[in-house]
Design an enzyme around this catalytic site. Structure first.
Site, PDB file in Angstrom:
ATOM      1  N   TYR A  59       0.840  -1.208   0.000  1.00 57.59           N
ATOM      2  CA  TYR A  59       0.000   0.000   0.000  1.00 57.59           C
ATOM      3  C   TYR A  59       0.874   1.257   0.000  1.00 57.59           C
ATOM      4  O   TYR A  59       0.633   2.207  -0.756  1.00 57.59           O
ATOM      5  CB  TYR A  59      -0.871  -0.056   1.249  1.00 57.59           C
ATOM      6  CG  TYR A  59      -1.861   1.053   1.432  1.00 57.59           C
ATOM      7  CD1 TYR A  59      -3.029   1.110   0.679  1.00 57.59           C
ATOM      8  CD2 TYR A  59      -1.657   2.026   2.413  1.00 57.59           C
ATOM      9  CE1 TYR A  59      -3.961   2.118   0.887  1.00 57.59           C
ATOM     10  CE2 TYR A  59      -2.584   3.026   2.624  1.00 57.59           C
ATOM     11  CZ  TYR A  59      -3.740   3.075   1.862  1.00 57.59           C
ATOM     12  OH  TYR A  59      -4.657   4.069   2.070  1.00 57.59           O
TER      13      TYR A  59
ATOM     14  N   LYS B  90       1.026   4.171  -2.739  1.00 60.35           N
ATOM     15  CA  LYS B  90       0.602   5.530  -2.383  1.00 60.35           C
ATOM     16  C   LYS B  90       1.727   6.549  -2.614  1.00 60.35           C
ATOM     17  O   LYS B  90       1.477   7.680  -3.037  1.00 60.35           O
ATOM     18  CB  LYS B  90       0.111   5.578  -0.938  1.00 60.35           C
ATOM     19  CG  LYS B  90      -1.237   4.868  -0.715  1.00 60.35           C
ATOM     20  CD  LYS B  90      -2.328   5.392  -1.624  1.00 60.35           C
ATOM     21  CE  LYS B  90      -3.732   5.054  -1.144  1.00 60.35           C
ATOM     22  NZ  LYS B  90      -4.763   5.441  -2.136  1.00 60.35           N
TER      23      LYS B  90
HETATM   24  P1  NAI Z   1     -13.835   2.238   1.200  1.00 60.64           P
HETATM   25  O1  NAI Z   1     -13.501   0.799   1.241  1.00 60.64           O
HETATM   26  O2  NAI Z   1     -14.960   2.733   2.044  1.00 60.64           O
HETATM   27  O3  NAI Z   1     -14.118   2.702  -0.293  1.00 60.64           O
HETATM   28  C1  NAI Z   1     -13.297   2.314  -1.372  1.00 60.64           C
HETATM   29  C2  NAI Z   1     -14.189   1.952  -2.537  1.00 60.64           C
HETATM   30  O4  NAI Z   1     -13.362   1.606  -3.667  1.00 60.64           O
HETATM   31  C3  NAI Z   1     -15.080   0.736  -2.262  1.00 60.64           C
HETATM   32  O5  NAI Z   1     -16.438   1.050  -2.460  1.00 60.64           O
HETATM   33  C4  NAI Z   1     -14.587  -0.311  -3.240  1.00 60.64           C
HETATM   34  O6  NAI Z   1     -15.625  -1.158  -3.745  1.00 60.64           O
HETATM   35  C5  NAI Z   1     -13.980   0.545  -4.345  1.00 60.64           C
HETATM   36  N1  NAI Z   1     -12.995  -0.219  -5.141  1.00 60.64           N
HETATM   37  C6  NAI Z   1     -12.042  -1.046  -4.664  1.00 60.64           C
HETATM   38  N2  NAI Z   1     -11.347  -1.572  -5.693  1.00 60.64           N
HETATM   39  C7  NAI Z   1     -11.871  -1.069  -6.822  1.00 60.64           C
HETATM   40  C8  NAI Z   1     -11.576  -1.234  -8.196  1.00 60.64           C
HETATM   41  N3  NAI Z   1     -10.591  -2.048  -8.605  1.00 60.64           N
HETATM   42  N4  NAI Z   1     -12.297  -0.555  -9.109  1.00 60.64           N
HETATM   43  C9  NAI Z   1     -13.304   0.272  -8.718  1.00 60.64           C
HETATM   44  N5  NAI Z   1     -13.644   0.443  -7.429  1.00 60.64           N
HETATM   45  C10 NAI Z   1     -12.936  -0.208  -6.496  1.00 60.64           C
HETATM   46  O7  NAI Z   1     -12.485   3.013   1.591  1.00 60.64           O
HETATM   47  P2  NAI Z   1     -12.148   4.572   1.810  1.00 60.64           P
HETATM   48  O8  NAI Z   1     -11.570   4.702   3.158  1.00 60.64           O
HETATM   49  O9  NAI Z   1     -13.293   5.404   1.416  1.00 60.64           O
HETATM   50  O10 NAI Z   1     -10.930   4.741   0.795  1.00 60.64           O
HETATM   51  C11 NAI Z   1     -10.927   5.618  -0.305  1.00 60.64           C
HETATM   52  C12 NAI Z   1      -9.498   5.982  -0.660  1.00 60.64           C
HETATM   53  O11 NAI Z   1      -8.916   6.745   0.383  1.00 60.64           O
HETATM   54  C13 NAI Z   1      -8.571   4.783  -0.866  1.00 60.64           C
HETATM   55  O12 NAI Z   1      -7.694   5.057  -1.948  1.00 60.64           O
HETATM   56  C14 NAI Z   1      -7.802   4.709   0.423  1.00 60.64           C
HETATM   57  O13 NAI Z   1      -6.561   4.064   0.284  1.00 60.64           O
HETATM   58  C15 NAI Z   1      -7.664   6.187   0.734  1.00 60.64           C
HETATM   59  N6  NAI Z   1      -7.342   6.464   2.120  1.00 60.64           N
HETATM   60  C16 NAI Z   1      -8.304   6.350   3.078  1.00 60.64           C
HETATM   61  C17 NAI Z   1      -8.004   6.657   4.402  1.00 60.64           C
HETATM   62  C18 NAI Z   1      -9.046   6.657   5.466  1.00 60.64           C
HETATM   63  O14 NAI Z   1      -8.743   7.148   6.577  1.00 60.64           O
HETATM   64  N7  NAI Z   1     -10.243   6.177   5.211  1.00 60.64           N
HETATM   65  C19 NAI Z   1      -6.621   7.006   4.808  1.00 60.64           C
HETATM   66  C20 NAI Z   1      -5.725   7.150   3.719  1.00 60.64           C
HETATM   67  C21 NAI Z   1      -6.087   6.865   2.424  1.00 60.64           C
END
Ligand code: NAI
Length: 306
Positions: free
Chosen positions: A171, A175
């Site tokens: 990851y 990133k």
């Molecule tokens: P989440 O799991 O709630 O949402 C991520 C969404 O991406 C999910 O709905 C999933 O189905 C979709 N997804 C996964 N693989 C996919 C693909 N190959 N094609 C299309 N859609 C796909 O997670 P969250 O927390 O909302 O994460 C969003 C972004 O923020 C990610 O890139 C994560 O790494 C980043 N992030 C989040 C943090 C946090 O505190 N929540 C911290 C740092 C980064």
């Protein structure tokens, strides 16, 4: 008047968490939104059309315009289809928010090939592939009209990638790559009027719920610091004309704090007019290297630290 009236946006991974919140904000401010989500598990397995469709329904019920896309962002053809869908359905593309992500945390010595490949695929390739096809579309538009296109990309990195969190080598590598890609593409696309920026969010979603316990739940008497909406405000600003002149930048958003982050740069220097030898390096090592009791650099620096 909305900030994005007449604009078309793609948000990847918009079926849940941060992406959903970004999509709702853009739609509320007038954008027609392509809501992309594969709908898999937080580790990347499986697929389900429900999350993307639900967000589309939410947007249209509120009077907005949206369409679902279920492609994986890590698929080259899928990314091309995604960009084409925006153009065919809504007549163009102005904003691309790359957000989709998964987690497969393990220490390096326990990581298997599938953990490595899937995380690199979804994050690194999954940011690049939609950006590549969006950039090709914008370049063609700019050539056609002879004018810059005025478009924006907002990427999603993570401080755990930039500061190097143990247990997340896949990851973190992806990133950090996304942060670098932001700078490269900002340089490449500046001439055609595309700005590229990147956020490092911290928010309460299914990715962090398991990790943070109730640390991220709202405290009595305080605003909900870790609500995804708190991060979307920064995405909205970066994706709008309000951020004119801002490109190639990485910003962390956590609770009530927003920080501009900058990466690799010379911190100390030693020079010599003779060839370097091991002994010569050892003579300057005291001033060159950080031998620190603060841990392995780059430790999480305080504002202004070098
Ligand atoms: P989440 O799991 O709630 O949402 C991520 C969404 O991406 C999910 O709905 C999933 O189905 C979709 N997804 C996964 N693989 C996919 C693909 N190959 N094609 C299309 N859609 C796909 O997670 P969250 O927390 O909302 O994460 C969003 C972004 O923020 C990610 O890139 C994560 O790494 C980043 N992030 C989040 C943090 C946090 O505190 N929540 C911290 C740092 C980064």
């Amino acid at each position: 008047m909305g900030l994005f009236d007449g604009k078309v946006a793609i948000v990847t991974g918009a079926g849940r968490g941060l992406g959903r919140s970004h999509a709702l904000l853009l739609a509320r401010e007038g954008a027609a939104v392509v809501v992309n989500d594969l709908g898999g598990a937080s580790t990347g397995e499986g697929a389900d059309t429900t999350p993307a469709q639900q967000v589309v329904d939410e947007i249209t019920a509120a009077g907005g315009r949206a369409v679902a896309n279920y492609d994986s962002v890590s698929s080259w053809e899928g990314a091309e289809r995604l960009v084409r869908q925006a153009v065919d359905t809504f007549g163009g593309l102005d904003v691309l928010v790359n957000n989709a992500g998964i987690l497969r945390d393990k220490m390096s010595f326990n990581m298997d090939e599938a953990d490595w490949d899937s995380v690199i695929d979804v994050h690194l390739k999954g940011h690049f592939a939609p950006s590549r096809f969006a950039a090709a579309y914008w370049r063609a538009r700019s050539k056609e009209t002879g004018a810059p296109v005025d478009a924006k990309i907002v990427n999603t990195a993570s401080e755990s990638g930039l500061y190097g969190n143990a247990g997340q080598v896949n990851y973190a590598a992806a990133k950090a790559g996304i942060a670098s890609m932001t700078i490269v593409m900002a340089r490449e696309l500046e001439r055609i009027g595309v700005r590229v920026n990147c956020i490092c969010p911290v928010a309460r979603t299914r990715l962090t719920e398991a990790l943070g316990g109730d640390l991220m739940n709202p405290k009595e008497g305080e605003f909900d610091r870790f609500a995804p909406e708190n991060v979307s405000a920064v995405v909205g600003w970066l994706a709008s004309d309000l951020s004119a002149g801002v490109t190639g930048q990485v910003v962390k958003v956590m609770g009530g704090v927003v920080q501009l982050l900058r990466g690799w740069r010379p911190v100390t220097e030693a020079t010599d007019d003779r060839p370097w030898t091991v002994e010569a390096i050892d003579r300057v090592a005291g001033t060159l290297f950080a031998r620190t009791d603060r841990g392995v650099p780059p430790f999480m620096p305080a504002v202004g630290d070098v």
